[in-house]
Design a protein around this motif. Structure first.
Motif, PDB file in Angstrom:
ATOM      1  N   ALA A   1       0.805  -1.094  -0.157  1.00  0.00           N
ATOM      2  CA  ALA A   1       0.073  -0.015   0.289  1.00  0.00           C
ATOM      3  C   ALA A   1       0.686   1.351  -0.038  1.00  0.00           C
ATOM      4  CB  ALA A   1      -0.976  -0.011   1.245  1.00  0.00           C
ATOM      5  N   ILE A   2       1.868   1.310   0.728  1.00  0.00           N
ATOM      6  CA  ILE A   2       2.831   2.390   1.038  1.00  0.00           C
ATOM      7  C   ILE A   2       3.709   2.608  -0.222  1.00  0.00           C
ATOM      8  CG2 ILE A   2       4.600   3.460   2.172  1.00  0.00           C
ATOM      9  CD1 ILE A   2       3.452   2.171   4.789  1.00  0.00           C
ATOM     10  N   TYR A   3       4.057   1.451  -0.947  1.00  0.00           N
ATOM     11  CA  TYR A   3       5.084   1.409  -1.968  1.00  0.00           C
ATOM     12  C   TYR A   3       4.384   1.972  -3.317  1.00  0.00           C
ATOM     13  CZ  TYR A   3       8.457  -0.104  -5.400  1.00  0.00           C
ATOM     14  OH  TYR A   3       9.359  -0.208  -6.440  1.00  0.00           O
ATOM     15  N   HIS A   4       3.263   1.463  -3.392  1.00  0.00           N
ATOM     16  CA  HIS A   4       2.475   1.693  -4.726  1.00  0.00           C
ATOM     17  C   HIS A   4       1.634   2.793  -4.539  1.00  0.00           C
ATOM     18  CE1 HIS A   4       3.387  -1.942  -6.783  1.00  0.00           C
ATOM     19  NE2 HIS A   4       3.015  -2.628  -5.772  1.00  0.00           N
ATOM     20  N   ASP A   5       1.529   3.674  -3.528  1.00  0.00           N
ATOM     21  CA  ASP A   5       0.979   4.852  -3.261  1.00  0.00           C
ATOM     22  C   ASP A   5       2.074   5.957  -3.883  1.00  0.00           C
ATOM     23  OD1 ASP A   5      -1.017   6.934  -2.330  1.00  0.00           O
ATOM     24  OD2 ASP A   5       0.387   7.518  -0.911  1.00  0.00           O
TER      25      ASP A   5
ATOM     26  N   VAL B   1       8.799   8.486  -8.665  1.00  0.00           N
ATOM     27  CA  VAL B   1       9.468   8.716  -7.358  1.00  0.00           C
ATOM     28  C   VAL B   1      10.068   7.507  -6.884  1.00  0.00           C
ATOM     29  CG1 VAL B   1       9.077   9.378  -5.147  1.00  0.00           C
ATOM     30  CG2 VAL B   1       7.718  10.622  -7.024  1.00  0.00           C
ATOM     31  N   ARG B   2       9.215   6.212  -7.303  1.00  0.00           N
ATOM     32  CA  ARG B   2       9.874   4.953  -6.900  1.00  0.00           C
ATOM     33  C   ARG B   2      11.185   4.869  -7.486  1.00  0.00           C
ATOM     34  NH1 ARG B   2       4.538   2.899  -7.569  1.00  0.00           N
ATOM     35  NH2 ARG B   2       5.170   1.797  -9.620  1.00  0.00           N
ATOM     36  N   ALA B   3      11.215   5.061  -8.735  1.00  0.00           N
ATOM     37  CA  ALA B   3      12.565   4.779  -9.508  1.00  0.00           C
ATOM     38  C   ALA B   3      13.603   5.578  -9.020  1.00  0.00           C
ATOM     39  CB  ALA B   3      12.042   5.022 -11.016  1.00  0.00           C
TER      40      ALA B   3
ATOM     41  N   LEU C   1      15.051  -2.091 -10.423  1.00  0.00           N
ATOM     42  CA  LEU C   1      13.884  -1.464 -10.440  1.00  0.00           C
ATOM     43  C   LEU C   1      13.771  -0.026 -10.773  1.00  0.00           C
ATOM     44  CD1 LEU C   1      12.977  -3.045  -6.739  1.00  0.00           C
ATOM     45  CD2 LEU C   1      11.970  -3.563  -9.125  1.00  0.00           C
ATOM     46  N   THR C   2      14.960   0.254 -11.461  1.00  0.00           N
ATOM     47  CA  THR C   2      15.098   1.524 -12.161  1.00  0.00           C
ATOM     48  C   THR C   2      15.203   1.487 -13.652  1.00  0.00           C
ATOM     49  OG1 THR C   2      17.447   1.780 -12.054  1.00  0.00           O
ATOM     50  CG2 THR C   2      16.323   2.491 -10.087  1.00  0.00           C
ATOM     51  N   PRO C   3      14.580   2.429 -14.450  1.00  0.00           N
ATOM     52  CA  PRO C   3      14.972   2.668 -16.033  1.00  0.00           C
ATOM     53  C   PRO C   3      16.111   2.930 -16.360  1.00  0.00           C
ATOM     54  CG  PRO C   3      13.640   4.514 -15.204  1.00  0.00           C
ATOM     55  CD  PRO C   3      13.950   3.698 -13.938  1.00  0.00           C
TER      56      PRO C   3
END
Length: 934
Positions: free
Chosen positions: A339-343, A348-350, A376-378
């Motif tokens: 929930a926290i990660y996908h919010d 921003v995650r990358a 997990l980064t482009p």
């Protein structure tokens, strides 16, 4: 907020209790708990601790994470690191040292995955020797593949350890890993499928957490809304308490409005109610993943230490985070993390993962941990990222995990690396693909060669390409690649390595040999070895002398010169010259020298944990033991090698020698049956026919068929074996005596002239070689094609030749045949002498059928022979005898188990049976007992 146990049913709790009791008693058990999402992080661990009683069991716990599946041995590190931090080096004693590189970045060199798994098993065994273990893994559906491979490896050996293996996982339909599915479906695994919490359990929870007088309708609404999912119940009750809802029937509708789909929103709303620093800290930990350290999380969240600590305290009190005794952080449940990660917005995650990678690298984290974030980064054309991914790939190879290395290098190419580094990255990718058996290796090696800047770099790449081509059975292409590279490079170490690879192909590949006729013809043996290339030329000259049926003393001299004290002994680590030269010694009947060399190779393989090296050297040594007449040792070595056949894929050619020794040894011991034939048939289903030693398997199966009653089928295979040998230019019977075997079968079928011709040709070649065993075997079979006095003369000559050899079994066989011939000639006294000598020799070899045949023949002479005593060393099975001998030499059970790649309990079982058979009660008596019956 306390929750009921996940394992609510009495039968599940009883099963868990039995598993833990078995572990305490010294016999392991595996339990897989298949449940839906929402089991909760600590539920399986809590159950283990509640029933395992922490005081008498050491609990190792880990949890898989969806974001960390690319982190090789990540779950293994979670399991062991807290304990290793307290115990230091002690648990790494013995073979466990092979696992040390998993936990120490500075340790280790490239080894096989088997070596790492073998080391981890013994790490477990060392810890369990001090205290029974509970190995508990939650959310195994998200565990990394190397860790799952370890759990599977442990499972197959669990019965011999005081270890309970508990694995929590989603239902089978949600398990992507074949390794995990195999673990859960293994017959020894007890699978528990707990149902959701019952209405009564939810009602008890509601009344304990919200209101002791909660209405039945309200409790029923809580159960129906969550479906009894423990995590959803807890989150729902959190919200009920926060909203200060009354636990009445009237509020049941409000509860139903807070359904499962609203849980993520509930978690995020709870975060907003905490201090302003808490969401940033939670987001940083969600990016870092399970096991994050507070200081690293604070740095990523850009919080000062005091503010970060306040945020952590608030998150733990709000049941968002957990913090264990080793100060590792995690979320109370994957749903909270998700929930926290996908919010967080995707970009921003990358960005967070890229910053985390940089931060971890600066703090000296393992390369694989850094790479798990870069994955997990482009791509962003970041040269640093490409280098970090290459470092992670190199580390994965050290850990014996080429599949992860492939993934890291593929991602590095996407970054991409600077143009000048692309050829190097492609080469590294191709090598990792070759190690994991992927066909794309060839394509990437070729692409790297096109980008290579000079002949030296192309030559290095050519070595890898040639090996990859040979691995997939394309030796002709490999030879062309090597020849082209040799034509380009300057004389020096690389040229020598290319030539070594080229010439060595002639001794492992059926298709390669005729293509290398010119190179082989040009080889001249130096007077003494000064370089690696000199040793290669001596080895090749020795083997060519053997193949051409040249003088056995000359081939032995050349092979002896080819061997050196510092040479690698493992064929998987550059030891081809050593092994091939040693085998030339064996074929030259220098059995003592060859045995010492094979002993060295086996010892090196044990030290390195190399299953390939151990299987290959044991296979060849089993052949040597059979030729010397040491049947028990031959069978023990062959069995040990064949037991590893599933762990040496791509290097199993030498196992054909083990099959040959096993079949012939069991035939002599009177233990051949359809089960042995089935083993041979199964071997053929998986054996690469391109490997030259494959002929040994054909020979064994042909002879076995004939002895089991299918003479025609057996003869057909023996002749096919001969045709194959001649196709690659082998004239000598020293490698495979297929002519004498086929001649004996022809005689049983009444095809006298064909059998006589085969026997005569083998005898001619044996006399040309001059080796006493070969001559004796040839003379004996030639005698079987004759009758009367001519048979007696030939057999007497065979005995005389074999008495000059180390071939005790063949000598016993010839003596018994000579005794039989003398009986039929009416010469009873000399017949008895030969029969008794043959019977004694056969008894010392453990050749039961020959012993019985001699016994019958002695009875026919009117003698009253005494049947040999059964209670002796020769009543021991080959494995019992091997273990007993090692124990008599002073090795502990653990040392024996590590040396033979078996479990400690297997050693205990063999020793216990041997003690009974030998009539001893202690290890101190073993040496005398073995000597008494020698």
């Amino acid at each position: 907020m306390h929750a009921p146990q996940l394992l609510e049913r009495e039968e599940d709790l009883a099963e868990l209790e039995r598993a833990l009791a078995r572990a305490r008693a010294g016999t392991g058990q595996a339990i897989a708990v298949e449940g839906p999402g929402g089991i909760g992080k600590t539920s399986l661990l809590a159950a283990a601790r509640a029933h395992g009683r922490d005081a008498d069991m050491l609990v190792l716990h880990a949890r898989g994470s969806e974001l960390e599946r690319a982190f090789p041995f990540g779950v293994v590190r979670q399991l062991f690191e807290p304990t290793l931090a307290r115990t230091g080096e002690l648990p790494f004693a013995g073979a466990a040292h092979l696992a040390k590189p998993i936990f120490d970045v500075a340790e280790g060199s490239e080894e096989s995955s088997y070596a790492r798994l073998h080391g981890l098993y013994w790490l477990c065994a060392n810890l369990a020797a001090e205290q029974p273990l509970v190995v508990c893994v939650d959310d195994a559906q998200w565990a990394d593949e190397p860790s799952l491979s370890f759990l599977g490896f442990l499972l197959r050996r669990l019965e011999d350890l005081p270890v309970a293996l508990l694995v929590g996982t989603r239902p089978r339909a949600e398990q992507e890993s074949d390794v995990l599915r195999a673990l859960v479906t293994d017959p020894v695994t007890r699978v528990l499928r707990p149902t959701a919490l019952s209405g009564d359990a939810v009602r008890e929870w509601v009344r304990g957490a919200v209101d002791g007088q909660a209405a039945d309708g309200f409790c029923r609404a809580c159960h129906e809304t969550t479906g009894g999912n423990p995590f959803l119940v807890r989150e729902l009750l959190h919200e009920v308490v926060h909203k200060r809802l009354k636990a009445t029937d009237a509020e049941a509708a409000t509860v139903r409005a807070l359904g499962p789909e609203a849980i993520s929103t509930v978690v995020l709303q709870r975060l907003k109610r905490l201090p302003s620093s808490a969401p940033a800290m939670a987001q940083a930990i969600a990016i870092l993943g399970e096991g994050a350290r507070p200081t690293t999380a604070a740095q990523l969240a850009e919080l000062d230490p005091i503010t970060a600590e306040q945020a952590l305290d608030a998150l733990c009190r709000a049941d968002v985070l957990t913090r264990d005794e080793d100060d590792r952080l995690g979320f109370v449940h994957p749903i909270v993390l998700s929930a926290i990660y996908h919010d967080l917005p995707v970009h921003v995650r990358a960005q967070g993962h890229h910053r985390a990678a940089r931060l971890l690298a600066d703090r000296g984290a393992a390369p694989e941990e850094v790479a798990s974030h870069l994955a997990l980064t482009p791509p962003r054309e970041d040269a640093w990222a490409a280098e970090a991914l290459r470092a992670a790939a190199a580390r994965a190879l050290v850990l014996g995990d080429p599949a992860t290395a492939v993934a890291s290098l593929q991602r590095a190419l996407e970054e991409p690396p600077p143009p000048e580094a692309r050829a190097a990255v492609l080469t590294e990718l191709a090598r990792a693909e070759a190690q994991s058996g992927r066909p794309a290796a060839v394509e990437h090696f070729r692409a790297a060669m096109e980008l290579a800047s000079d002949a030296q770099q192309r030559g290095q790449i050519a070595l890898g390409l040639a090996r990859a081509l040979k691995f997939r059975g394309d030796s002709p292409d490999a030879i062309e690649v090597l020849r082209h590279a040799l034509a380009e490079v300057e004389p020096g170490p690389l040229a020598e390595e290319l030539e070594l690879e080229l010439v060595a192909s002639a001794y492992i590949s059926l298709a390669a040999r005729p293509l290398l006729a010119e190179e082989i013809a040009r080889i001249e043996a130096p007077d003494a070895p000064h370089t690696v290339l000199d040793r290669l030329h001596l080895m090749a000259s020795a083997f060519e002398t053997v193949i051409a049926a040249g003088p056995y003393e000359r081939s032995a001299e050349l092979a002896r010169l080819a061997l050196g004290p510092e040479q690698p002994t493992d064929v998987s680590a550059g030891g081809h010259v050593f092994i091939t030269a040693t085998t030339a010694l064996m074929f030259s009947e220098r059995y003592d020298e060859a045995e010492r060399a094979y002993d060295r190779a086996v010892s090196d393989a044990r030290r390195r944990g190399s299953s390939v090296g151990f299987a290959n050297a044991s296979s060849l040594r089993s052949l040597l033991h059979y030729r010397r007449g040491n049947l028990s040792e031959a069978e023990a070595d062959a069995t040990a090698a064949l037991d590893l056949r599933n762990d040496v894929q791509g290097s199993q050619g030498y196992l054909a020698c083990a099959l040959n020794a096993l079949v012939f040894a069991r035939l002599e011991r009177g233990e051949a049956d359809q089960e042995l034939l089935a083993l041979a048939e199964d071997f053929f289903a998986n054996q690469p026919t391109e490997d030259l030693p494959y002929s040994q398997a054909i020979h064994a199966r042909g002879w076995l068929k004939a002895r089991l009653g299918d003479a025609e089928g057996g003869l057909e295979e023996l002749l096919a074996c001969g045709e194959r040998e001649q196709r690659w230019g082998v004239g000598t019977p020293q490698i495979i005596a297929w002519r004498s075997s086929a001649a004996e079968v022809c005689l049983t079928l009444g095809r006298l002239e064909e059998g006589r011709a085969l026997a005569a040709e083998e005898l001619r070649l044996a006399r040309q070689i001059g080796a006493p065993r070969a001559i004796g075997v040839g003379l004996r079979v030639a005698a079987l094609a004759e009758a009367g006095e001519r048979r007696v003369e030939l057999l007497a000559e065979a005995v005389e030749a074999l008495e000059r050899s180390e071939a005790a079994l063949e000598l016993a066989r010839a003596q018994i045949d000579l005794g039989r011939a003398l009986v039929r000639a009416g010469r009873r006294e000399p017949a008895r002498e030969r029969l008794r000598a043959g019977q004694e020799g056969a008894f010392r070899c453990g050749a039961s059928l020959l012993v019985e045949r001699a016994h019958r023949e002695l009875l026919a002479t009117g003698a009253r022979p005494r049947r040999n005593a059964a209670a002796s060393r020769d009543e021991l099975t080959p494995s019992e005898r091997r273990v007993t001998q090692m124990a008599a030499e002073g090795l502990t059970n653990r040392e024996i188990a590590q040396s033979l790649f078996v479990t400690e309990k297997t050693v205990e079982t063999h020793l216990g049976r041997a003690f009974v058979k030998l009539g001893v009660r202690s290890r101190k008596q073993l040496a005398d007992a073995l000597a008494d019956v020698a």
